[in-house]
Design an enzyme around this catalytic site. Structure first.
Site, PDB file in Angstrom:
ATOM      1  N   PHE A  74      73.241  10.696  72.681  1.00  0.00           N
ATOM      2  CA  PHE A  74      73.058   8.992  72.906  1.00  0.00           C
ATOM      3  C   PHE A  74      74.272   8.307  71.995  1.00  0.00           C
ATOM      4  O   PHE A  74      73.487   8.375  71.218  1.00  0.00           O
ATOM      5  CB  PHE A  74      71.874   8.137  73.158  1.00  0.00           C
ATOM      6  CG  PHE A  74      72.199   7.070  73.760  1.00  0.00           C
ATOM      7  CD1 PHE A  74      72.114   6.242  75.345  1.00  0.00           C
ATOM      8  CD2 PHE A  74      71.805   6.030  73.385  1.00  0.00           C
ATOM      9  CE1 PHE A  74      72.323   5.925  76.094  1.00  0.00           C
ATOM     10  CE2 PHE A  74      71.771   5.064  74.520  1.00  0.00           C
ATOM     11  CZ  PHE A  74      72.189   4.391  75.643  1.00  0.00           C
ATOM     12  N   ASP A 128      64.945  12.574  69.826  1.00  0.00           N
ATOM     13  CA  ASP A 128      65.013  11.491  70.817  1.00  0.00           C
ATOM     14  C   ASP A 128      64.348  11.742  72.421  1.00  0.00           C
ATOM     15  O   ASP A 128      65.375  12.657  72.952  1.00  0.00           O
ATOM     16  CB  ASP A 128      66.165  10.607  70.724  1.00  0.00           C
ATOM     17  CG  ASP A 128      66.502   9.797  71.686  1.00  0.00           C
ATOM     18  OD1 ASP A 128      65.120   9.535  72.699  1.00  0.00           O
ATOM     19  OD2 ASP A 128      67.038   8.395  71.013  1.00  0.00           O
ATOM     20  N   TYR A 164      61.046   1.654  78.371  1.00  0.00           N
ATOM     21  CA  TYR A 164      62.061   0.894  79.948  1.00  0.00           C
ATOM     22  C   TYR A 164      61.553   1.734  80.497  1.00  0.00           C
ATOM     23  O   TYR A 164      63.033   1.597  82.247  1.00  0.00           O
ATOM     24  CB  TYR A 164      62.892  -0.291  79.359  1.00  0.00           C
ATOM     25  CG  TYR A 164      63.972   0.070  78.636  1.00  0.00           C
ATOM     26  CD1 TYR A 164      64.721   1.194  78.377  1.00  0.00           C
ATOM     27  CD2 TYR A 164      63.541  -0.277  77.110  1.00  0.00           C
ATOM     28  CE1 TYR A 164      66.100   1.028  77.916  1.00  0.00           C
ATOM     29  CE2 TYR A 164      64.694   0.578  76.273  1.00  0.00           C
ATOM     30  CZ  TYR A 164      66.050   0.916  76.410  1.00  0.00           C
ATOM     31  OH  TYR A 164      67.014   0.934  76.220  1.00  0.00           O
ATOM     32  N   LYS A 165      62.024   3.003  80.329  1.00  0.00           N
ATOM     33  CA  LYS A 165      62.578   4.020  81.315  1.00  0.00           C
ATOM     34  C   LYS A 165      62.186   4.765  82.294  1.00  0.00           C
ATOM     35  O   LYS A 165      60.892   4.228  82.728  1.00  0.00           O
ATOM     36  CB  LYS A 165      64.013   4.968  80.929  1.00  0.00           C
ATOM     37  CG  LYS A 165      64.621   4.776  79.932  1.00  0.00           C
ATOM     38  CD  LYS A 165      65.882   5.015  78.704  1.00  0.00           C
ATOM     39  CE  LYS A 165      66.632   4.953  78.782  1.00  0.00           C
ATOM     40  NZ  LYS A 165      67.259   5.214  77.299  1.00  0.00           N
ATOM     41  N   ARG A 190      75.311   8.669  88.141  1.00  0.00           N
ATOM     42  CA  ARG A 190      73.711   9.339  88.218  1.00  0.00           C
ATOM     43  C   ARG A 190      72.605   8.786  88.685  1.00  0.00           C
ATOM     44  O   ARG A 190      72.185   7.516  89.265  1.00  0.00           O
ATOM     45  CB  ARG A 190      73.248   8.700  86.500  1.00  0.00           C
ATOM     46  CG  ARG A 190      74.105   9.354  85.434  1.00  0.00           C
ATOM     47  CD  ARG A 190      72.969   9.544  84.159  1.00  0.00           C
ATOM     48  NE  ARG A 190      72.572   7.631  83.798  1.00  0.00           N
ATOM     49  CZ  ARG A 190      71.656   7.289  83.050  1.00  0.00           C
ATOM     50  NH1 ARG A 190      71.591   8.460  81.983  1.00  0.00           N
ATOM     51  NH2 ARG A 190      71.703   6.007  82.796  1.00  0.00           N
TER      52      ARG A 190
HETATM   53  C1  LIG Z   1      68.232   4.335  76.455  1.00  0.00           C
HETATM   54  C2  LIG Z   1      68.533   5.268  75.118  1.00  0.00           C
HETATM   55  C3  LIG Z   1      68.699   4.439  73.952  1.00  0.00           C
HETATM   56  C4  LIG Z   1      68.355   3.452  73.634  1.00  0.00           C
HETATM   57  O1  LIG Z   1      68.102   2.645  72.766  1.00  0.00           O
HETATM   58  P1  LIG Z   1      67.986   1.125  72.529  1.00  0.00           P
HETATM   59  O2  LIG Z   1      67.638   1.112  71.257  1.00  0.00           O
HETATM   60  O3  LIG Z   1      65.865   0.532  73.263  1.00  0.00           O
HETATM   61  O4  LIG Z   1      68.537   0.204  73.584  1.00  0.00           O
HETATM   62  C5  LIG Z   1      68.831   5.610  72.807  1.00  0.00           C
HETATM   63  N1  LIG Z   1      68.685   6.500  72.247  1.00  0.00           N
HETATM   64  C6  LIG Z   1      68.566   7.564  73.827  1.00  0.00           C
HETATM   65  C7  LIG Z   1      68.818   9.085  73.915  1.00  0.00           C
HETATM   66  C8  LIG Z   1      68.285   7.047  75.504  1.00  0.00           C
HETATM   67  O5  LIG Z   1      69.112   7.411  76.425  1.00  0.00           O
END
Ligand SMILES: *Cc1c(COP(=O)(O)O)cnc(C)c1O
Length: 422
Positions: free
Chosen positions: A130, A208, A233-234, A382
């Protein structure tokens, strides 16, 4: 190749009737019964119990108990909810805590890991990670003189470059940081094997878990993982911008230092001592005061996952993605849709990316037809499968609409201009 599923709606409805998790759908807010929501991988639906819990937290804990609530559960809330999330991750309850955002937690843990091994300079990640994670790592390498980030490239943009990672990880590697489930293609790394690769060279492994928590089977302890971060939140349904979790294996907890030292990580913060003396345990990775309202909102979604059981959730996710891929093969592949996710379910998380050269405009047309996917450049639509509330009929309907949008060229009435949030 898997056997072919019948193409008709009644077969999808038959699968829904056989589904043992279907009662969980009614535990979420689904007033919008004509909406097909396939973006639970980005923002999970609202559990009914969360409404109630928030009402209580606001009216009773904040409204009536006020400051007394800190001693009536608020102060220990980051650990208590962390302890529940730990059960979804194969970790001990005292190895997970909730704080800040995933990006900030990654910053804290990655910098701490680097400082613990000053003789090593390299941080390894891949180009499927990400982007926020890459930005955080780039920032860390600027802060620590001599350190640098090596981004290992995937050969097809879908599968993680395991062999190239094995080659890149060496005696100068301090830290390996990867998304366990990658956000575009949904590729899932073999956590045990890759962690072992890092350890063979004496490097620290940080996963992660943002797209893995609540969607795939995880056992951090069994895989001997050092560090992890992830979103709530996912698939955990914690609510927009809900604070994230971080995991530190027990043996590291008193060896790593939080670079954002703050009073919530201080031993006996209400002594108000002028010198930082961190808690010996995971609380040292807290910095400032936790956001109690959004923290409290996480619990009900996690409880639903624990009640349903990760084995059952994963089994349904695999069956639903096999079904979706089969519909793609029969109905969408012939009209220009590509499968941008691994075809092997062992290597795939709970969303499916379909590529199409008109992907952006097809995505807009789908949204207008009350079907919500999301879009990731350059061409990925997606489709997120969240087994607690996604039905087979949802998937069938999404695919038949995708087909009509293309065969009847409905996408042509949409603009190429991208929105701010896609
Ligand atoms: C969604 C996601 C994030 C989001 O990070 P935030 O700090 O909550 O904005 C980070 N890393 C990965 C791999 C994600 O999928």
């Amino acid at each position: 190749m898997k056997s072919t599923f019948p193409l008709d709606l009644s077969y999808a409805q038959h699968l829904d009737q056989q589904d043992e998790l279907i009662p969980f759908r009614r535990r979420f807010v689904t007033d919008d019964s004509d909406l097909i929501y396939l973006d639970g991988n980005s923002l999970g639906r609202l559990p009914l119990a969360t409404r109630h819990l928030m009402q209580q937290t606001i009216d009773d804990a904040w409204g009536r108990r006020l400051i007394r609530s800190w001693n009536e559960g608020w102060f220990t809330l980051p650990e208590r909810i962390g302890g529940k999330i730990a059960r979804l991750l194969g970790a001990q309850p005292d190895e997970v805590v909730v704080a800040d955002s995933t990006s900030v937690n990654l910053f804290k843990l990655a910098l701490a890991a680097l400082e613990a091994q000053p003789e090593r300079h390299k941080i390894i990640t891949d180009d499927l990670n990400f982007p926020s994670d890459l930005y955080v790592l780039q920032s860390i390498s600027r802060l620590r003189a001599g350190s640098y980030v090596q981004v290992v490239a995937s050969s097809d943009g879908i599968h993680g470059p395991v062999a190239a990672l094995a080659e890149a990880i060496d005696g100068d590697t301090a830290l390996v940081v990867l998304s366990h489930t990658t956000f575009k293609s949904s590729f899932v790394y073999d956590m045990t094997a890759v962690t072992q690769l890092a350890h063979q060279s004496g490097a620290i492994m940080l996963w992660d878990l943002s797209h893995s928590a609540g969607s795939v089977f995880i056992n951090l302890n069994e895989a001997n993982v050092d560090l992890a971060v992830g979103c709530t939140y996912k698939y955990l349904n914690g609510g927009p911008g809900a604070p994230a979790f971080l995991y530190v294996r027990r043996n590291w907890q008193d060896k790593l230092n939080n670079p954002i030292a703050g009073w919530m990580g201080q031993h006996r913060p209400f002594d108000f001592g002028l010198d930082y003396a961190p808690e010996p345990d995971l609380r040292r990775f807290l910095s400032g005061t936790p956001p109690i309202l959004s923290l409290a909102a996480i619990e009900a979604g996690v409880d639903l996952l624990l009640e349903a059981g990760m084995d059952n959730i994963r089994a349904k996710s695999v069956q639903q993605s096999e079904y979706l891929i089969d519909l793609w093969r029969q109905l969408l592949a012939p009209i220009g849709f590509r499968l941008n996710s691994p075809s092997d379910s062992e290597q795939r998380g709970s969303h499916i990316s379909l590529g199409h050269e008109e992907g952006w405009r097809i995505n807009l047309a789908l949204i207008d037809q009350h079907i919500l996917p999301d879009f990731r450049r350059p061409d990925n639509i997606r489709l997120g499968i969240t087994p607690l509330y996604t039905t087979y009929e949802d998937l069938w309907t999404a695919v038949t609409h995708l087909r009509t949008i293309v065969t009847q060229k409905q996408y042509q009435s949409y603009s190429q201009t991208a929105h701010t949030v896609t």
